[in-house]
Design a protein around this motif. Structure first.
Motif, short mmCIF file in Angstrom:
data_model
loop_
_atom_site.label_atom_id
_atom_site.label_comp_id
_atom_site.label_asym_id
_atom_site.label_seq_id
_atom_site.Cartn_x
_atom_site.Cartn_y
_atom_site.Cartn_z
N PHE A 167 0.85 -1.19 0.00
CA PHE A 167 0.00 0.00 0.00
C PHE A 167 0.88 1.23 0.00
CE2 PHE A 167 0.57 -1.28 4.39
CZ PHE A 167 0.75 -0.10 5.10
N GLU A 168 0.31 2.36 -0.44
CA GLU A 168 1.05 3.60 -0.57
C GLU A 168 0.51 4.65 0.40
OE1 GLU A 168 2.11 3.49 -5.36
OE2 GLU A 168 0.53 4.81 -4.59
N ILE A 169 1.40 5.39 1.02
CA ILE A 169 1.05 6.54 1.83
C ILE A 169 1.85 7.73 1.31
CG2 ILE A 169 1.02 7.56 4.14
CD1 ILE A 169 0.86 4.78 5.31
N GLN A 221 -17.19 3.21 -8.94
CA GLN A 221 -17.20 2.07 -8.02
C GLN A 221 -16.59 2.51 -6.70
OE1 GLN A 221 -15.12 -0.86 -10.54
NE2 GLN A 221 -16.96 -2.09 -10.37
N THR A 222 -17.34 2.31 -5.63
CA THR A 222 -16.97 2.84 -4.32
C THR A 222 -17.12 1.76 -3.27
OG1 THR A 222 -17.81 5.01 -5.01
CG2 THR A 222 -17.47 4.67 -2.66
N ILE A 223 -16.22 1.77 -2.28
CA ILE A 223 -16.33 0.84 -1.17
C ILE A 223 -16.04 1.60 0.12
CG2 ILE A 223 -13.91 0.08 -1.37
CD1 ILE A 223 -14.95 -2.73 -0.51
N SER A 224 -16.92 1.41 1.10
CA SER A 224 -16.79 2.07 2.39
C SER A 224 -16.63 1.01 3.47
CB SER A 224 -18.03 2.93 2.66
OG SER A 224 -17.95 3.57 3.91
N ILE A 225 -15.57 1.11 4.26
CA ILE A 225 -15.23 0.09 5.25
C ILE A 225 -15.27 0.71 6.65
CG2 ILE A 225 -13.40 -1.45 6.07
CD1 ILE A 225 -12.48 -1.61 3.11
N SER A 226 -15.90 0.01 7.58
CA SER A 226 -16.01 0.55 8.93
C SER A 226 -16.07 -0.58 9.95
CB SER A 226 -17.26 1.43 9.06
OG SER A 226 -18.43 0.71 8.73
N TYR A 227 -16.02 -0.18 11.22
CA TYR A 227 -16.13 -1.10 12.36
C TYR A 227 -15.11 -2.22 12.31
CZ TYR A 227 -20.61 1.30 12.21
OH TYR A 227 -21.58 2.26 12.13
N LEU A 228 -13.91 -1.91 11.83
CA LEU A 228 -12.87 -2.92 11.72
C LEU A 228 -12.33 -3.24 13.11
CD1 LEU A 228 -11.61 -4.30 9.23
CD2 LEU A 228 -9.73 -2.66 9.38
N THR A 248 -4.20 -1.07 8.66
CA THR A 248 -5.57 -0.96 9.15
C THR A 248 -6.02 0.50 9.19
OG1 THR A 248 -4.79 -1.00 11.44
CG2 THR A 248 -5.47 -3.09 10.49
N THR A 249 -5.08 1.43 9.44
CA THR A 249 -5.42 2.85 9.40
C THR A 249 -5.82 3.27 7.99
OG1 THR A 249 -3.93 3.36 11.24
CG2 THR A 249 -4.55 5.19 9.80
N GLN A 250 -5.14 2.72 6.99
CA GLN A 250 -5.49 3.03 5.61
C GLN A 250 -6.86 2.47 5.22
OE1 GLN A 250 -3.20 5.47 5.29
NE2 GLN A 250 -3.39 4.95 3.14
N LEU A 251 -7.24 1.37 5.86
CA LEU A 251 -8.46 0.66 5.49
C LEU A 251 -9.68 1.16 6.26
CD1 LEU A 251 -8.87 -1.74 3.51
CD2 LEU A 251 -8.80 -3.24 5.50
N GLU A 252 -9.52 1.44 7.52
CA GLU A 252 -10.63 1.65 8.44
C GLU A 252 -11.25 3.03 8.32
OE1 GLU A 252 -13.13 1.82 11.98
OE2 GLU A 252 -12.48 0.27 10.60
N GLY A 253 -12.58 3.06 8.31
CA GLY A 253 -13.31 4.31 8.41
C GLY A 253 -13.17 5.23 7.21
N LYS A 254 -12.84 4.67 6.05
CA LYS A 254 -12.64 5.48 4.87
C LYS A 254 -13.56 5.02 3.74
CE LYS A 254 -7.78 6.71 5.58
NZ LYS A 254 -6.43 6.73 4.95
#
Length: 367
Positions: A167-169, A221-228, A248-254
């Motif tokens: 992943f990229e930051i 195309q959109t994906i929203s991820i939460s409650y990880l 997980t910071t990149q994935l969660e709540g975004k």
């Protein structure tokens, strides 16, 4: 400093209740007008994945939405209290092609109040472990019920597991750390289930879970991820824990846009957030060698006792591994066309078949 993680999985309901609000995308599941349930059509050729959804942002005073055939957008102000919301969906674009779709959207837009705004009483309640429900009711008793999770998950996300490549930051690639003693797994895995649940495996965690919504929002195309949540099994190596934490910071709540592209003999899933940071997955196990894929089939699937493997090239397979959703190898042996799975716990597993320069992985369910 060693990161400490808590087992949130058991307290998901409390997290959900703490985050009950209107500011999210809601997917329509029921519509009742004049005491009659209105059928929500789901026909071939409809635009987008959701049957119909609205995105409410009461902090910005805006509501947006997408329909079955009519894309619609409202920039009109909305107002909310703890029990009352005023909505104005007044702009529609594109027309439906079938009478069923036309009738439905006509009823729905009238329900929302076009061309005038409407006041609704509303309530929000937990619905299951990973979803919450919004009910809005007009003064005449007409009601719409929404879910925070999309009932029409796109199949291209749910056909296989996705293994994290990197992943990229801020444009800098975050690659897998060097294998170290104490590391539990050598890869991170995400599995998007059709029930809008997200199962996770990490380098230093046995697993975790969460919820997601994937949908086509105004052509994107959109994906929203939460409650990880993660199970508390860190491996005690700071560089590895930091890597898992950053991921997980990149994935969660975004909310990410995503695309799936064909790549050689596999496929790649790319998630991009609003900052431009990206997550790259592959649908194949990662390795340093080049592998050819062997075409095989598994049956019965689900299975309660034995799996049978068939295919023209099975003579190239030499060994197998059975891997659970947390990335643990629960069984391995030399290859036979019939594999005993009776002792496995109920759930989902991956069967990894290997030979000389040959590797393939298939998902199966133990019932």
């Amino acid at each position: 400093m060693k990161l400490i993680y808590f087992i949130f999985l058991l307290v998901f309901p409390f997290s959900l209740l703490a985050q009950e609000d209107l500011n999210r995308t809601w997917f329509l599941t029921e519509l009742t007008v004049d005491g009659n349930a209105i059928n929500i059509p789901n026909e071939e050729g409809q635009d987008g994945y959701p049957t119909l959804s609205i995105l409410i942002n009461d902090a910005e005073g805006q509501v947006e939405g997408i329909g079955i055939c009519n894309s619609f957008l409202s920039s009109m102000p909305i107002s909310t209290t703890e029990t009352m919301i005023t909505l104005d969906i007044s702009h529609t674009l594109v027309f439906c092609e079938t009478q069923e779709e036309i009738d439905f959207e006509f009823a729905y837009f009238n329900f929302l109040g076009t061309p005038e705004s409407q006041d609704f009483n509303y309530s929000i309640a937990q619905q299951g472990d990973f979803s919450i429900e919004l009910v809005i009711t007009k003064s005449n008793g007409d009601t719409a019920v929404y879910s925070s999770t999309n009932p029409n998950i796109p199949e291209n996300l749910t056909q296989e597991p996705w293994y994290l490549d990197y992943f990229e930051i801020d444009g800098v690639a975050q690659n897998y750390p060097t294998q170290q003693d104490g590391q539990l797994n050598d890869y991170s895995i995400s599995y998007f289930e059709t029930g809008a649940e997200l199962n996770q495996g990490y380098i230093c965690f046995y697993g975790g879970g969460g919820t997601y919504s994937a949908f086509n929002y105004f052509g994107t195309q959109t994906i929203s991820i939460s409650y990880l949540a993660q199970l508390a099994m860190d491996c005690g190596v700071e560089i590895l824990n930091n890597y898992d934490g950053a991921f997980t910071t990149q994935l969660e709540g975004k909310t990410h846009t995503y695309e799936i592209i064909e790549e050689g003999q596999g496929r790649r899933l790319i998630l991009t957030d609003t900052n431009g940071d990206r997550i790259f997955y592959t649908n194949a196990f990662l390795g340093t060698e080049e592998f050819t894929q062997v075409a095989v089939e598994l049956f019965p699937n689900p299975s309660s006792d034995k799996l049978t493997i068939t295919g023209e090239e099975i003579d190239r397979i030499q060994s197998y591994q059975i891997i659970d959703i947390q990335g643990r190898v629960v069984s391995k042996n030399t290859f036979t066309i019939t594999i005993d799975v009776e002792s496995l716990a109920t759930g989902m597993y991956f069967l990894k078949l290997q030979g000389i320069q040959t590797e393939t992985t298939h998902r199966f369910i133990k019932k």
